[in-house]
Design a protein around this motif. Structure first.
Motif, short mmCIF file in Angstrom:
data_model
loop_
_atom_site.label_atom_id
_atom_site.label_comp_id
_atom_site.label_asym_id
_atom_site.label_seq_id
_atom_site.Cartn_x
_atom_site.Cartn_y
_atom_site.Cartn_z
N ASP A 157 0.84 -1.26 -0.04
CA ASP A 157 0.03 -0.08 0.15
C ASP A 157 0.99 1.08 -0.12
O ASP A 157 0.77 2.13 1.02
N PRO A 158 1.56 1.52 -0.98
CA PRO A 158 2.60 2.42 -1.09
C PRO A 158 1.98 3.90 -0.92
O PRO A 158 0.83 4.12 -1.42
N ALA A 159 2.53 4.87 -0.48
CA ALA A 159 2.15 6.35 -0.34
C ALA A 159 2.22 6.92 -1.58
O ALA A 159 3.18 6.48 -2.42
N PRO A 160 1.39 7.87 -1.68
CA PRO A 160 1.55 8.66 -3.20
C PRO A 160 2.74 9.37 -3.31
O PRO A 160 3.32 9.80 -2.06
N GLU A 161 3.32 9.50 -4.43
CA GLU A 161 4.48 9.95 -4.49
C GLU A 161 4.56 11.58 -4.26
O GLU A 161 3.44 12.39 -4.42
N SER A 162 5.39 12.10 -3.41
CA SER A 162 5.50 13.49 -2.91
C SER A 162 5.85 14.31 -4.13
O SER A 162 6.93 13.78 -5.01
N PRO A 163 5.46 15.42 -4.27
CA PRO A 163 5.56 16.05 -5.51
C PRO A 163 6.97 16.67 -5.38
O PRO A 163 7.53 17.17 -6.15
N GLY A 164 7.52 17.00 -4.23
CA GLY A 164 8.90 17.49 -3.92
C GLY A 164 9.08 18.82 -4.12
O GLY A 164 10.38 19.46 -3.88
N VAL A 166 8.53 23.09 -2.84
CA VAL A 166 8.55 23.63 -1.66
C VAL A 166 7.28 23.70 -0.60
O VAL A 166 7.12 23.42 0.32
N GLU A 167 6.04 23.47 -1.33
CA GLU A 167 4.67 23.49 -0.66
C GLU A 167 4.42 22.19 -0.07
O GLU A 167 3.95 22.26 0.99
N SER A 168 5.11 21.17 -0.71
CA SER A 168 4.87 19.77 -0.06
C SER A 168 5.82 19.71 1.24
O SER A 168 5.38 19.25 2.34
N ARG A 169 6.91 20.34 1.19
CA ARG A 169 8.00 20.29 2.37
C ARG A 169 7.38 21.23 3.42
O ARG A 169 7.36 20.92 4.59
N THR A 170 6.81 22.03 3.23
CA THR A 170 6.30 23.47 3.97
C THR A 170 4.92 22.66 4.66
O THR A 170 4.90 22.68 5.75
N PHE A 171 4.04 22.02 4.26
CA PHE A 171 2.72 21.39 4.65
C PHE A 171 3.37 20.41 5.76
O PHE A 171 2.68 20.18 6.34
N GLU A 172 4.26 19.55 5.09
CA GLU A 172 4.70 18.41 6.09
C GLU A 172 5.32 18.87 7.45
O GLU A 172 4.93 18.22 8.20
N ALA A 208 -2.29 23.62 -1.99
CA ALA A 208 -1.75 22.92 -2.69
C ALA A 208 -1.63 21.64 -2.63
O ALA A 208 -1.96 20.60 -3.58
N ILE A 209 -1.61 21.22 -1.40
CA ILE A 209 -1.64 19.65 -0.83
C ILE A 209 -2.85 18.96 -0.89
O ILE A 209 -3.47 17.97 -1.13
N THR A 210 -3.87 19.90 0.02
CA THR A 210 -5.13 19.27 0.36
C THR A 210 -6.27 20.12 -0.30
O THR A 210 -7.39 19.43 0.00
N GLY A 211 -6.15 21.06 -0.87
CA GLY A 211 -7.23 22.05 -1.41
C GLY A 211 -8.13 22.58 -0.26
O GLY A 211 -9.17 22.97 -0.40
N ARG A 212 -7.63 22.74 0.92
CA ARG A 212 -8.15 23.38 2.23
C ARG A 212 -7.14 24.40 2.50
O ARG A 212 -5.81 24.13 2.53
N THR A 213 -7.69 25.55 3.25
CA THR A 213 -6.73 26.37 3.68
C THR A 213 -6.05 26.03 4.96
O THR A 213 -6.39 24.87 5.54
#
Length: 288
Positions: A157-164, A166-172, A208-213
């Motif tokens: 059950d692999p995780a979705p590929e991270s976009p890599g 800056v937004e994905s890193r900030t959100f994490e 960018a990651i969730t569609g939510r503020t």
């Protein structure tokens, strides 16, 4: 059947100190009881189907499927003709770099929905060895077997590929800080200050990651914990609110109604009194 408090659940089974891993029957599998788990639980359905509700999402677990319940999640298993085998293990058993590409204590990760376990030899060995005599070698073996099983789940059950980007890193970073900080603050400004960025940056990353503020992400997490505590503990509504940083019950009530469409009392009554009907209110849509 009355709801089980988090304290009741925590003491319903005890993990051995020598290993931090055990095979057991979770108390919530005995009937339609809600509990907040203190440990990780890997639930393998042997005969079924087994209907399990994890954090207010219903899962139908066919024989041979495995479901991973995380610490703090609300678990409710419908009564029925089913058999299951469970392995529980304590949080913090593995360090952040012990399992490549997998952080077991992360609320996300594999097997959040039932997944077919292609052969149960690894699981069966873990159950058998957990019932054996204690010792340093036995503890090391259990840890090795559990690591192999968790890595197998991450492949199945692999995780979705991270976009890599800056937004994905900030959100994490934001998500991890929120998991630790939501009982103290719901202010996006506080999280932005701790992370050394602006509210606009957090909001852009969240959208960018969730569609939510960013504010909606914070409120979603607080509302989830409120539902957990209302459904699975005997805390009063005022106590639930105070645990989540609301000084006044009326403020908590307004927040909860905005998020779920029900008052805290209505939610608790609907869930406790009608466990098999009516369903659980979902989180509001992004546009709400």
């Amino acid at each position: 059947m009355p709801a089980m408090t988090s304290a009741d659940t925590a003491h319903a089974y005890t993990l051995p100190d020598w290993a931090g891993i055990s095979g057991c029957a979770l108390p919530v599998t005995a009937g339609a009881v809600t509990g907040l788990l203190a440990h990780h639980a890997l639930l393998l359905t042997v005969t079924g189907p087994l209907v399990a509700e994890v954090d207010f999402t219903v899962h139908r677990c066919e024989p041979g499927t495995l479901l991973w319940i995380r610490p703090g999640q609300a678990l409710r298993v419908e009564p029925g003709k089913h058999e299951s085998t469970t392995i529980v293990f304590r949080p913090g058993l593995f360090g952040p770099d012990d399992l490549p590409g997998l952080a077991p204590d992360d609320p996300g990760g594999p097997a959040r929905h039932p997944i077919p376990l292609t052969g149960s030899a690894e699981f069966d060995s873990l159950v058998r060895d957990a019932a054996g005599p204690p010792g340093t070698t036995a503890a090391a073996l259990l840890r090795h077997e559990l690591a192999a099983l968790l890595l197998r789940l991450s492949l199945l059950d692999p995780a979705p590929e991270s976009p890599g980007h800056v937004e994905s890193r900030t959100f994490e970073r934001f998500r991890r800080r929120l998991e630790a900080g939501y009982p103290q603050t719901r202010r996006v400004e506080d999280y932005a200050a701790e992370l050394g960025c602006s509210v606009r940056t957090l909001t852009r990353a969240s959208l960018a990651i969730t569609g939510r503020t960013a504010k909606q992400v914070v409120d979603d997490r607080v509302a989830l914990q409120a539902r957990r505590l209302l459904a699975a503990t005997s805390l009063s509504v005022a106590e639930v609110g105070r645990n989540l940083g609301f000084g006044e019950p009326t403020n908590f009530g307004r927040f909860f109604h905005r998020e779920t469409g029900l008052s805290p009392g209505q939610f608790r009554g609907r869930y406790v009194d009608e466990p098999s009907g009516g369903g659980i209110p979902a989180q509001r849509r992004p546009s709400d």
